[in-house]
Scaffold this motif. Structure first.
Motif, short mmCIF file in Angstrom:
data_model
loop_
_atom_site.label_atom_id
_atom_site.label_comp_id
_atom_site.label_asym_id
_atom_site.label_seq_id
_atom_site.Cartn_x
_atom_site.Cartn_y
_atom_site.Cartn_z
N GLY A 184 2.55 -11.98 58.96
CA GLY A 184 3.21 -13.08 58.77
C GLY A 184 4.48 -12.77 57.81
O GLY A 184 4.19 -11.88 56.80
N ALA A 185 5.68 -13.21 57.99
CA ALA A 185 6.78 -12.73 57.17
C ALA A 185 7.81 -13.69 56.68
O ALA A 185 8.23 -14.62 57.39
N PHE A 186 8.22 -13.39 55.53
CA PHE A 186 9.43 -14.30 54.91
C PHE A 186 10.68 -13.38 54.74
O PHE A 186 10.68 -12.34 54.66
N GLN A 187 11.74 -14.20 54.29
CA GLN A 187 12.84 -13.66 54.26
C GLN A 187 13.46 -14.11 53.09
O GLN A 187 13.31 -15.27 52.66
N THR A 188 14.25 -13.40 52.02
CA THR A 188 15.05 -14.11 51.23
C THR A 188 16.58 -13.49 51.52
O THR A 188 16.72 -12.95 52.77
N THR A 189 17.38 -13.50 50.54
CA THR A 189 18.72 -12.98 50.86
C THR A 189 18.80 -11.55 51.43
O THR A 189 19.38 -11.00 52.35
N ARG A 190 18.05 -10.58 50.55
CA ARG A 190 18.08 -9.20 50.69
C ARG A 190 16.77 -8.58 51.10
O ARG A 190 16.90 -7.51 51.24
N HIS A 191 15.84 -9.39 51.20
CA HIS A 191 14.55 -8.59 51.40
C HIS A 191 13.70 -9.64 52.52
O HIS A 191 13.95 -10.46 52.66
N VAL A 192 12.94 -8.60 52.97
CA VAL A 192 12.01 -9.36 53.93
C VAL A 192 10.54 -9.01 53.39
O VAL A 192 10.02 -7.93 53.02
N VAL A 193 9.67 -10.12 53.21
CA VAL A 193 8.30 -9.82 52.75
C VAL A 193 7.25 -10.07 53.74
O VAL A 193 7.32 -11.23 54.52
N ALA A 194 6.31 -9.19 54.15
CA ALA A 194 5.48 -9.44 55.33
C ALA A 194 3.99 -9.24 54.63
O ALA A 194 3.73 -8.14 53.89
N VAL A 195 3.01 -9.99 55.42
CA VAL A 195 1.72 -9.90 55.09
C VAL A 195 0.95 -9.15 56.58
O VAL A 195 1.08 -9.94 57.42
N VAL A 196 0.46 -8.15 56.25
CA VAL A 196 -0.28 -7.67 57.59
C VAL A 196 -1.82 -7.54 57.27
O VAL A 196 -2.12 -6.94 56.52
N SER A 197 -2.72 -7.91 58.17
CA SER A 197 -3.91 -7.88 58.15
C SER A 197 -4.62 -7.78 59.59
O SER A 197 -4.05 -8.34 60.56
N ASP A 198 -6.09 -7.68 59.47
CA ASP A 198 -6.67 -7.86 60.87
C ASP A 198 -7.44 -9.25 60.76
O ASP A 198 -8.28 -9.49 61.79
N LEU A 199 -7.12 -9.92 59.68
CA LEU A 199 -7.77 -11.32 59.78
C LEU A 199 -7.17 -12.05 61.00
O LEU A 199 -6.05 -11.68 61.43
N GLU A 200 -8.01 -13.11 61.45
CA GLU A 200 -7.25 -13.82 62.62
C GLU A 200 -5.95 -14.47 62.18
O GLU A 200 -5.93 -14.89 61.04
N ALA A 201 -5.42 -14.87 63.11
CA ALA A 201 -3.84 -15.36 62.97
C ALA A 201 -3.82 -16.41 61.69
O ALA A 201 -2.93 -16.51 61.13
N GLU A 202 -4.72 -17.39 62.04
CA GLU A 202 -4.32 -18.67 60.82
C GLU A 202 -4.79 -18.28 59.71
O GLU A 202 -4.04 -18.74 58.68
N LYS A 203 -5.85 -17.33 59.53
CA LYS A 203 -6.38 -16.95 58.21
C LYS A 203 -5.31 -15.89 57.53
O LYS A 203 -4.87 -16.01 56.35
N ASN A 204 -4.60 -15.19 58.57
CA ASN A 204 -3.41 -14.35 57.74
C ASN A 204 -2.18 -15.24 57.46
O ASN A 204 -1.69 -14.94 56.31
N ARG A 205 -2.09 -16.28 58.05
CA ARG A 205 -0.76 -17.13 57.94
C ARG A 205 -1.13 -17.84 56.56
O ARG A 205 -0.19 -17.74 55.66
N LEU A 206 -2.20 -18.16 56.31
CA LEU A 206 -2.80 -18.72 54.97
C LEU A 206 -2.59 -17.76 53.78
O LEU A 206 -2.10 -18.10 52.54
N MET A 207 -3.12 -16.50 54.05
CA MET A 207 -2.98 -15.21 53.20
C MET A 207 -1.53 -14.97 52.99
O MET A 207 -1.13 -14.78 51.61
N ALA A 208 -0.58 -15.12 53.90
CA ALA A 208 0.64 -14.67 53.68
C ALA A 208 1.64 -15.74 53.05
O ALA A 208 2.31 -15.36 52.16
N GLU A 209 1.05 -16.95 53.00
CA GLU A 209 1.55 -18.19 52.27
C GLU A 209 1.31 -17.84 50.74
O GLU A 209 2.03 -18.06 49.82
N ARG A 210 -0.07 -17.50 50.60
CA ARG A 210 -0.57 -17.50 49.08
C ARG A 210 0.21 -16.17 48.54
O ARG A 210 0.55 -16.23 47.56
N LEU A 211 0.37 -15.21 49.17
CA LEU A 211 0.51 -13.77 48.36
C LEU A 211 2.34 -13.88 48.45
O LEU A 211 2.85 -13.24 47.63
#
Lengths: 308, 187
Positions: free
Chosen positions: A254-281
């Motif tokens: 799951g990845a977000f962008q700012t003007t200068r950066h990309v923030v990504a959360v990678v794991s072997d969690l299932e897609a929905e769980k990783n999406r929630l984790m990405a939002e959280r972190l």
């Protein structure tokens, strides 16, 4: 004059052999050694024991192959740290070539539209994204997944450092204290490491957490042309793009962008769980980076005006 | 390394940094075998010990600019190694908090050192000494660190080091004696 009996002698003998006794106690030990045959024998036996212990342990060596891996690792680390140009310099450069900036911006808008449509057509991103024109490149997802696999998983057995090292802060000042920014959101997860690393030509600030039965990589990287498959990055705030999700083999991203950066959360969690984790972190992190970027841009403008 | 050879490392590394890395390697890599021996005692597995040594050197290199040349590089590297290890799996951390141990118990138990011992007997006996005692013994009697250095490296008071060494060496002798008696050696 200090006198030592057999019992004291044997208590002190190892410290004597390690040359850790005072001069006076040393002399007392020597006097006892001359007098007592039994203790002389014990001293000889302990000396032998040390020699055998040392010899037996010394057969364990790191080995040429592991040493070469170590040297390679140091070289990769060194090459990665130097390739960087600080953000201050980048921004000053941008403003110094202001004349070209407008032309570049026009090219960028065209590139955004082309790349966005192209990416959409060729299925470069798996999940929906609020702004398809700001789609992150498939290469970026490969690099993020690769970094998690090659670096992050190592921290299943190793840990540390727990503070962003100076090398990473020199590379990008906004990386300072990222672990503290995320700490409240990461409550309940175990921080395994915070460092700067790279995979296939891309540098990441890398935070590894353990939790929910998985290792979770939180990665921050530069939002450059290659991250977006564009010649020139758009100047608008990438937060509007929202989260972009992808799968690479067994990994969810799951990845977000700012003007200068990309923030990504990678794991072997299932897609929905990783999406929630990405939002959280990633949410506190993108907020932090956005504020930092605004301040840096403002300082650069002031410095540019000051030079005119 | 010749000047300019740093280009072979790729465009990412400039000459200055390549020279500093060369200096670091010349100073620090000579201790790799020593660090590895202790790492092996800590991890008990070759692959993990290699990883631990690699991570130790990476961290040392990242903070090498803070290291003052001429001070104790070996102790500094050991300290990083233990920091990396102790920040890892919680259940594996070294526990060097002083144990309750009366003096009379310590003195009453003083095994004599066996006369005839083989390398493999010593290694087997060392392996049976609990790791919290074994590590200080290895640092002192195999790697020749002073008590002060061991205290610095393990970040514990020197008194704790001394009591651990005292007990650890006795445990080693005791294991050896037991082994020697069972093998029929002269003790």
């Amino acid at each position: 004059m200090q006198v030592i009996d057999c019992r004291n002698y044997r208590e002190l003998l190892d410290s004597y052999l390690s040359e850790e006794l005072s001069v006076e106690t040393n002399h007392a030990m020597l006097r006892h050694t001359e007098m007592c045959q039994g203790c002389r024998g014990e001293m000889a036996a302990r000396r032998r024991l040390r020699a055998v212990l040392k010899r037996a342990c010394s057969t364990d060596r790191l080995g040429a192959e592991a040493e070469q891996r170590l040297r390679d690792c140091l070289r990769r680390e060194t090459a990665g740290g130097v390739a960087a140009i600080g953000w201050g310099r980048r921004l000053r450069r941008l403003f110094e070539v202001r004349g070209l900036f407008h032309l570049a911006a026009a090219v960028a808008v065209a590139a955004v539209i082309t790349a966005g449509i192209g990416a959409w057509l060729y299925g470069a991103f798996d999940g929906p994204i609020a702004r398809p024109d700001l789609a992150l490149s498939p290469a970026l997802f490969e690099q993020a997944a690769g970094d998690h696999e090659h670096c992050g998983l190592k921290f299943a057995v190793l840990s540390g450092p727990f503070e962003m090292p100076d090398s990473a802060v020199n590379y990008d000042p906004s990386y300072a204290g990222l672990e503290k920014v995320v700490a409240p959101a990461a409550a309940g997860l175990e921080l395994r490491t915070v460092h700067l690393c790279g995979h296939k030509g891309r540098q990441f600030a890398h935070l590894v957490y353990a939790g929910e039965g998985s290792l979770i990589s939180l990665l921050v990287t530069e939002r450059d042309g290659k991250a977006l498959d564009m010649d020139q990055i758009p100047t608008d705030d990438g937060i509007a793009a929202g989260m972009q999700t992808a799968r690479r083999e067994n990994l969810s991203i799951g990845a977000f962008q700012t003007t200068r950066h990309v923030v990504a959360v990678v794991s072997d969690l299932e897609a929905e769980k990783n999406r929630l984790m990405a939002e959280r972190l990633a949410t506190p992190l993108t907020e932090h980076l956005r504020r930092f970027e605004q301040q840096t841009a403002m300082l650069s403008r002031i410095s540019f005006i000051g030079r005119r | 390394m010749m000047r300019g050879e740093s280009e072979t490392y790729g465009s990412g590394m400039n000459e200055d940094k390549a020279q500093r890395l060369e200096a670091f390697e010349a100073e620090a890599l000579g201790y790799a075998d020593q660090l590895f021996r202790v790492a092996l005692r800590l991890c008990r597995e070759r692959g993990r010990a290699e990883d631990l040594v690699q991570e130790t050197y990476l961290q040392a290199w990242r903070s090498f600019h803070r290291f003052e040349l001429g001070t104790n590089l070996r102790a500094w590297l050991y300290r990083i190694l233990f920091n990396v290890f102790n920040s890892g799996r919680r259940q594996e951390k070294l526990n060097l908090v002083p144990v309750e141990e009366t003096i009379s118990e310590t003195i009453a138990w003083d095994p004599q050192t066996p006369q005839n011992i083989e390398d493999e007997d010593v290694l087997a006996a060392l392996e049976r000494v609990p790791r919290d005692y074994q590590i200080p013994v290895v640092l002192a009697d195999v790697e020749d660190l002073s008590y002060r250095e061991i205290a610095d490296v393990l970040d514990v008071p020197i008194g704790t080091v001394m009591s651990r060494l005292h007990r650890g060496r006795k445990l080693l002798r005791s294991e050896l004696t037991r082994y020697a008696q069972s093998a029929g050696y002269q003790t």
